[in-house]
Scaffold this motif. Structure first.
Motif, PDB file in Angstrom:
ATOM      1  N   PRO A 137      -4.904  -1.901  -2.386  1.00 45.11           N
ATOM      2  CA  PRO A 137      -3.755  -1.024  -2.187  1.00 45.11           C
ATOM      3  C   PRO A 137      -4.191  -0.590  -3.511  1.00 45.11           C
ATOM      4  O   PRO A 137      -5.022  -1.049  -4.325  1.00 45.11           O
ATOM      5  CB  PRO A 137      -2.594  -1.444  -1.966  1.00 45.11           C
ATOM      6  N   VAL A 142       1.060   1.733  -6.671  1.00 45.85           N
ATOM      7  CA  VAL A 142       2.146  -0.082  -6.026  1.00 45.85           C
ATOM      8  C   VAL A 142       2.830   0.471  -7.071  1.00 45.85           C
ATOM      9  O   VAL A 142       4.005   0.097  -6.582  1.00 45.85           O
ATOM     10  CB  VAL A 142       1.393  -0.282  -5.779  1.00 45.85           C
ATOM     11  N   ALA A 218      -1.497   1.369   2.106  1.00 44.59           N
ATOM     12  CA  ALA A 218      -2.768   1.288   2.026  1.00 44.59           C
ATOM     13  C   ALA A 218      -3.348   1.688   2.992  1.00 44.59           C
ATOM     14  O   ALA A 218      -4.761   1.727   2.638  1.00 44.59           O
ATOM     15  CB  ALA A 218      -2.835  -0.254   1.134  1.00 44.59           C
TER      16      ALA A 218
END
Length: 384
Positions: A137, A142, A218
């Motif tokens: 990701p 995040v 992701a």
């Protein structure tokens, strides 16, 4: 698991912060349930029946069973799909076999044997942590999604919020927590150990929740894919993260089904038997508690029948989470009431701050549920 896959697919990392905020909520609810079970010597359904009468008991029963059948259907479908993905077999033929295997564990295994199987299966959930890393990701995105709360007033984000709260704080979770204290001897003498166990369990659960959301965000979220089946969810990981991530996802899916299904089946039996005062418990044989096990079997048959309709297990689990989000505030209120009732928990009351926190959680979940329902009825505006 399924709820977080759907949320990751629709909102990417937008609700990652909520998975982390679940930690204090889970800890409060689990410790409340632990203390109610230990101090009252009753599971929640029996405590509600003894403290607040038959009407409240039946309402709690309906609120639990309304979620159970749909969740069992989706979980047996998901477990069968995971096996099918791992061994290359058509999953729909595995649904009855998977359900029968779990049912046999409850019918013929003793409580400590059931608990041992669940503990071993939990290790499979660690696969989600590896899947999140392999999904590669955007870690800056995040971090933003995990640390900066944001709930855009859209149908997707509001439904995702309610589903996450519903599937995490679902009534069978804290009912089962009270059941465990009654089933296992010596709980009162080991109350602090029980509470520590609840704390550790909540921490591990939140790590797994966050990992699932990041892995699906992701992959599915980055590709704007909506997922209906377990096969779609696992396969979507392969192009970006390779076959190992898909296999890990399938392993985690199977573990989550093995953990969830017997707990849900047994909880339905407990709440029904407690509501009507029937003999109950996994420590009893089917001959000793026939109506308890009859409810367990009936839920399973209904769940298999629903799973056979062809509705995707991922979608069905997400819908069950929404139903749980609407239904669980009642159980949370009854749990908070039982925790403050000296006739149930004894002369030493559960600490006021813990009970207030329980009430706050119940109000928050009820508010999100009310807003979601109002939006579905077009009483309040909601974007895309």
């Amino acid at each position: 698991m399924a709820t977080l896959v759907v949320v990751g697919a629709t909102t990417m990392f937008g609700l990652a912060w909520l998975t982390l905020l679940l930690l204090p909520a889970l800890v409060v609810v689990q410790i409340l349930a632990t203390r109610v079970g230990v101090l009252s010597g009753r599971d929640l359904q029996q405590a509600v029946r003894d403290g607040y009468g038959r009407v409240a008991s039946v309402l709690l029963l309906v609120s639990v069973l309304a979620v159970n059948v749909a969740t069992i259907a989706a979980d047996v479908g998901a477990g069968a799909a995971a096996i099918g993905l791992l061994v290359g077999v058509e999953s729909r033929w595995l649904i009855p076999a998977f359900a029968a295997g779990v049912l046999a564990l409850l019918l013929f295994g003793k409580y400590d044997e059931v608990e041992r199987v669940l503990k071993v299966a939990l290790l499979g959930l660690l696969a989600y942590g590896a899947a999140a890393v392999l999904a590669r990701p955007d870690w800056l995105a995040v971090a933003r999604g995990s640390l900066i709360p944001s709930v855009p007033f859209t149908r997707e984000h509001l439904a995702g919020t309610l589903a996450i709260l519903g599937t995490t704080l679902t009534s069978y979770m804290y009912v089962w927590q009270t059941v465990e204290q009654v089933e296992e001897p010596g709980s009162r003498e080991r109350l602090k150990l029980r509470e520590f166990d609840a704390l550790v369990g909540a921490c591990l659960a939140v790590v797994i929740f966050w990992s699932i959301l990041i892995a699906s965000g992701a992959t599915l979220g980055a590709r704007h894919e909506h997922v209906e089946t377990a096969e779609q969810a696992a396969e979507a990981l392969r192009p970006l993260a390779g076959p190992l991530a898909g296999a890990l996802f399938s392993l985690g899916l199977l573990a989550s089904a093995i953990v969830a299904v017997p707990v849900i089946m047994a909880t339905g039996g407990y709440v029904t038997a407690s509501a009507f005062g029937w003999p109950r418990g996994l420590s009893r044989t089917p001959r000793q508690a026939p109506r308890f096990y009859a409810v367990v079997v009936a839920q399973t048959v209904a769940g298999v029948a629903l799973a056979a309709t062809g509705i995707g297990p991922i979608r069905l689990l997400f819908l069950a989470s929404l139903i749980a989000g609407v239904a669980t505030p009642l159980g949370l209120v009854l749990l908070a009431l039982a925790a403050g009732n000296p006739a149930l928990v004894g002369p030493t009351p559960i600490h006021l701050s813990l009970r207030v926190a329980g009430w706050v959680i119940a109000v928050v979940v009820a508010a999100v549920s009310a807003i979601f329902l109002a939006q579905q009825l077009h009483l309040v505006p909601g974007g895309g």
